[in-house]
Design an enzyme around this catalytic site. Structure first.
Site, PDB file in Angstrom:
ATOM      1  N   ARG A  86       0.846  -1.209   0.000  1.00 30.74           N
ATOM      2  CA  ARG A  86       0.000   0.000   0.000  1.00 30.74           C
ATOM      3  C   ARG A  86       0.880   1.257   0.000  1.00 30.74           C
ATOM      4  O   ARG A  86       0.585   2.236  -0.683  1.00 30.74           O
ATOM      5  CB  ARG A  86      -0.925  -0.004   1.226  1.00 30.74           C
ATOM      6  N   PHE A 122     -10.362  -6.038  -6.485  1.00 30.54           N
ATOM      7  CA  PHE A 122     -10.480  -6.828  -5.244  1.00 30.54           C
ATOM      8  C   PHE A 122     -10.193  -5.895  -4.060  1.00 30.54           C
ATOM      9  O   PHE A 122      -9.278  -6.104  -3.280  1.00 30.54           O
ATOM     10  CB  PHE A 122      -9.519  -8.026  -5.234  1.00 30.54           C
ATOM     11  N   ASP A 135     -15.158  -4.644  -6.076  1.00 29.58           N
ATOM     12  CA  ASP A 135     -15.233  -5.854  -5.250  1.00 29.58           C
ATOM     13  C   ASP A 135     -16.596  -6.487  -5.491  1.00 29.58           C
ATOM     14  O   ASP A 135     -17.586  -5.779  -5.716  1.00 29.58           O
ATOM     15  CB  ASP A 135     -15.055  -5.500  -3.765  1.00 29.58           C
ATOM     16  N   SER A 136     -16.646  -7.817  -5.419  1.00 27.91           N
ATOM     17  CA  SER A 136     -17.923  -8.492  -5.672  1.00 27.91           C
ATOM     18  C   SER A 136     -18.838  -8.429  -4.453  1.00 27.91           C
ATOM     19  O   SER A 136     -20.023  -8.726  -4.550  1.00 27.91           O
ATOM     20  CB  SER A 136     -17.665  -9.942  -6.073  1.00 27.91           C
ATOM     21  N   ASP A 144      -5.271  -7.596  -6.309  1.00 29.71           N
ATOM     22  CA  ASP A 144      -4.978  -8.265  -5.033  1.00 29.71           C
ATOM     23  C   ASP A 144      -6.105  -9.252  -4.715  1.00 29.71           C
ATOM     24  O   ASP A 144      -6.893  -9.037  -3.796  1.00 29.71           O
ATOM     25  CB  ASP A 144      -4.836  -7.211  -3.919  1.00 29.71           C
ATOM     26  N   CYS A 192      -1.702 -14.360  -2.834  1.00 28.11           N
ATOM     27  CA  CYS A 192      -1.506 -14.757  -1.439  1.00 28.11           C
ATOM     28  C   CYS A 192      -1.733 -16.261  -1.261  1.00 28.11           C
ATOM     29  O   CYS A 192      -1.922 -16.724  -0.139  1.00 28.11           O
ATOM     30  CB  CYS A 192      -2.405 -13.935  -0.509  1.00 28.11           C
TER      31      CYS A 192
HETATM   32  N1  SAH Z   1      -6.854  -5.639  -1.430  1.00 26.26           N
HETATM   33  C1  SAH Z   1      -7.571  -5.822  -0.199  1.00 26.26           C
HETATM   34  C2  SAH Z   1      -7.749  -7.260   0.162  1.00 26.26           C
HETATM   35  C3  SAH Z   1      -8.428  -8.104  -0.892  1.00 26.26           C
HETATM   36  S1  SAH Z   1      -9.172  -9.511  -0.275  1.00 26.26           S
HETATM   37  C4  SAH Z   1      -6.894  -5.045   0.925  1.00 26.26           C
HETATM   38  O1  SAH Z   1      -5.769  -4.550   0.754  1.00 26.26           O
HETATM   39  O2  SAH Z   1      -7.501  -4.925   1.976  1.00 26.26           O
HETATM   40  C5  SAH Z   1     -10.016 -10.129  -1.641  1.00 26.26           C
HETATM   41  C6  SAH Z   1     -11.316  -9.411  -1.965  1.00 26.26           C
HETATM   42  O3  SAH Z   1     -11.728  -9.897  -3.234  1.00 26.26           O
HETATM   43  C7  SAH Z   1     -12.489  -9.686  -1.026  1.00 26.26           C
HETATM   44  O4  SAH Z   1     -12.990  -8.465  -0.562  1.00 26.26           O
HETATM   45  C8  SAH Z   1     -13.548 -10.408  -1.874  1.00 26.26           C
HETATM   46  O5  SAH Z   1     -14.865  -9.966  -1.593  1.00 26.26           O
HETATM   47  C9  SAH Z   1     -13.157  -9.987  -3.256  1.00 26.26           C
HETATM   48  N2  SAH Z   1     -13.465 -10.923  -4.355  1.00 26.26           N
HETATM   49  C10 SAH Z   1     -13.307 -12.259  -4.395  1.00 26.26           C
HETATM   50  N3  SAH Z   1     -13.578 -12.738  -5.627  1.00 26.26           N
HETATM   51  C11 SAH Z   1     -13.894 -11.660  -6.396  1.00 26.26           C
HETATM   52  C12 SAH Z   1     -14.237 -11.495  -7.767  1.00 26.26           C
HETATM   53  N4  SAH Z   1     -14.276 -12.534  -8.600  1.00 26.26           N
HETATM   54  N5  SAH Z   1     -14.492 -10.242  -8.215  1.00 26.26           N
HETATM   55  C13 SAH Z   1     -14.434  -9.180  -7.375  1.00 26.26           C
HETATM   56  N6  SAH Z   1     -14.097  -9.290  -6.072  1.00 26.26           N
HETATM   57  C14 SAH Z   1     -13.828 -10.499  -5.587  1.00 26.26           C
END
Ligand code: SAH
Length: 388
Positions: free
Chosen positions: A207, A223, A245-246, A292, A332
């Site tokens: 970040r 994400f 985000d989904s 991410d 991850c």
């Molecule tokens: N980048 C974030 C952490 C990401 S965690 C941070 O720094 O805090 C992964 C996220 O992806 C979750 O919030 C989950 O809801 C979302 N997610 C999972 N599959 C997805 C998809 N196919 N499309 C969009 N979002 C998704």
């Protein structure tokens, strides 16, 4: 006979301070209650240390002390060392949320402890650590004096360990949400119904990298969860930072975090959408894309499918980012190591037909240390790509 004795030649890993004992390495076992601490001897009778054992687990034993040190004293020392390391790295006036105990990375198998201001969140993954919880809690409470301790034990390993999932307050008053500071920025962390223990602490350094590089750019945070990457990008001078985000609740949390940091509503658009679809939309005009995703490979058997997913989103991001653009791509998944992830990104770049350079490689933040004797604690990797 009250010790576990290893087979001849199967004591090397433990002598090298690796924490895990597999059943195939064990010659004889005494009667013991699952989850209990048992001394571990080499075939020649040397005391190698103490481990907690669980016959139901494929990793039958996990070392908590090495050599002649008493296990309780070793646990106390490991907790104190873990706390000392974080005190050295974090000024609570700037960053008051960090991982305090990173399982084997801090010589404490089965235990995660994350500190959010004055609220501690514990995650217990094994029966052995469950039995040690009162001791660990006692050490942590007297050293940190938290207002509250919340347990969020919902890891898949618990089933194999014969444990039910558990979530709830185990010390102090109930806390639902806590406001934290990270690098001087404010974020809302929900404890119940959250992902992980509430916040992706492991991404703090990436970040910061985004904040350093975002000036003048149109950023897409794919994400986005809490929207933390978007907040950092805007604080670093991004023209706009959109979040995808989904999960609707994740998007609501991201909006809340924009408000907390006094970011105007028009500084970014929030999309509740699937990233795989979003990246296929025509007309995307981003020059910095952050990928991410969650761990696509939760088990070893998921790796092929996971790599397909990683390749798809990377190919799309590399195709769509504007010339001289940046892509910060992360994984991850523990089972997709850095070499494999790099091959996936290679393939994605090849299929996208763009010129791609790796500018930097990144790992999990300093509060997620990898024990050199137990490399399995490493899981997060990221590449900063330059796309022409
Ligand atoms: N980048 C974030 C952490 C990401 S965690 C941070 O720094 O805090 C992964 C996220 O992806 C979750 O919030 C989950 O809801 C979302 N997610 C999972 N599959 C997805 C998809 N196919 N499309 C969009 N979002 C998704």
């Amino acid at each position: 006979m009250d010790s576990v004795v290893l087979k001849p030649g199967r004591d090397k890993a433990v002598r090298n301070r690796h924490h895990w004992i597999f059943s195939g390495a064990v010659r004889t076992m005494p009667d013991f209650e699952n989850g209990g601490l048992v001394p571990v001897l080499s075939a020649g009778g040397d005391l190698l240390g103490h481990a907690y054992f669980n016959r139901n687990s494929s990793i039958i034993g996990r070392m908590v002390s090495f050599g002649g040190q008493a296990p309780e004293a070793a646990i106390r020392e490991s907790v104190e060392r873990a706390v000392r390391l974080r005190r050295r790295f974090f000024d609570p006036a700037v960053t008051n949320a960090f991982r305090l105990i990173n399982a084997e990375g801090d010589l404490l198998p089965g235990l995660i402890a994350d500190l959010y201001g004055d609220v501690l969140v514990l995650q217990v993954a094994t029966l052995g650590m469950e039995k040690l919880k009162p001791l660990v809690l006692d050490i942590l409470v007297s050293s940190l004096k938290p207002r509250s301790v919340y347990e969020k034990s919902d890891t898949p390993s618990r089933r194999e360990e014969g444990l039910e999932n558990f979530e709830g307050t185990i010390y102090g008053g109930a806390v639902d949400k806590v406001r934290i500071l990270e690098e001087g920025l404010a974020f809302q962390v929900g404890l119940a119904r959250s992902q992980k223990t509430g916040f992706y602490l492991d991404q703090r350094e990436m970040r910061k990298l985004v904040r350093d590089l975002a000036r003048g750019r149109h950023v897409l945070n794919a994400f986005s969860y809490t929207g933390a990457f978007s907040v950092y990008a805007l604080k670093g001078g991004a023209v706009r930072a959109d979040s995808v985000d989904s999960s609707e609740s994740a998007i609501a949390l991201a909006q809340e975090n924009f408000e907390l940091n006094s970011l105007p509503a028009d500084s970014g658009v929030f999309f509740t959408a699937d990233v795989f679809d979003f990246l296929r939309e025509p007309g995307l005009d981003y020059d910095f894309i952050i990928l991410d995703p969650p761990a696509f490979a939760k088990r070893k058997t998921d790796v092929v499918q996971a790599c397909r997913g990683y390749k798809d989103i990377n190919r799309l991001a590399i195709q769509k980012v504007k010339p001289q653009g940046l892509v910060l791509t992360c994984s991850c998944s523990h089972f997709v190591d850095e070499t494999l992830f790099r091959q996936v990104v290679f393939q994605a770049a090849h299929e996208a037909g763009r010129s791609v350079k790796i500018l930097q490689s990144h790992r999990q933040a300093v509060d997620h240390p990898v024990n050199i004797f137990h490399p399995e604690t490493g899981y997060l990797k990221g590449f900063l790509l330059y796309v022409d």
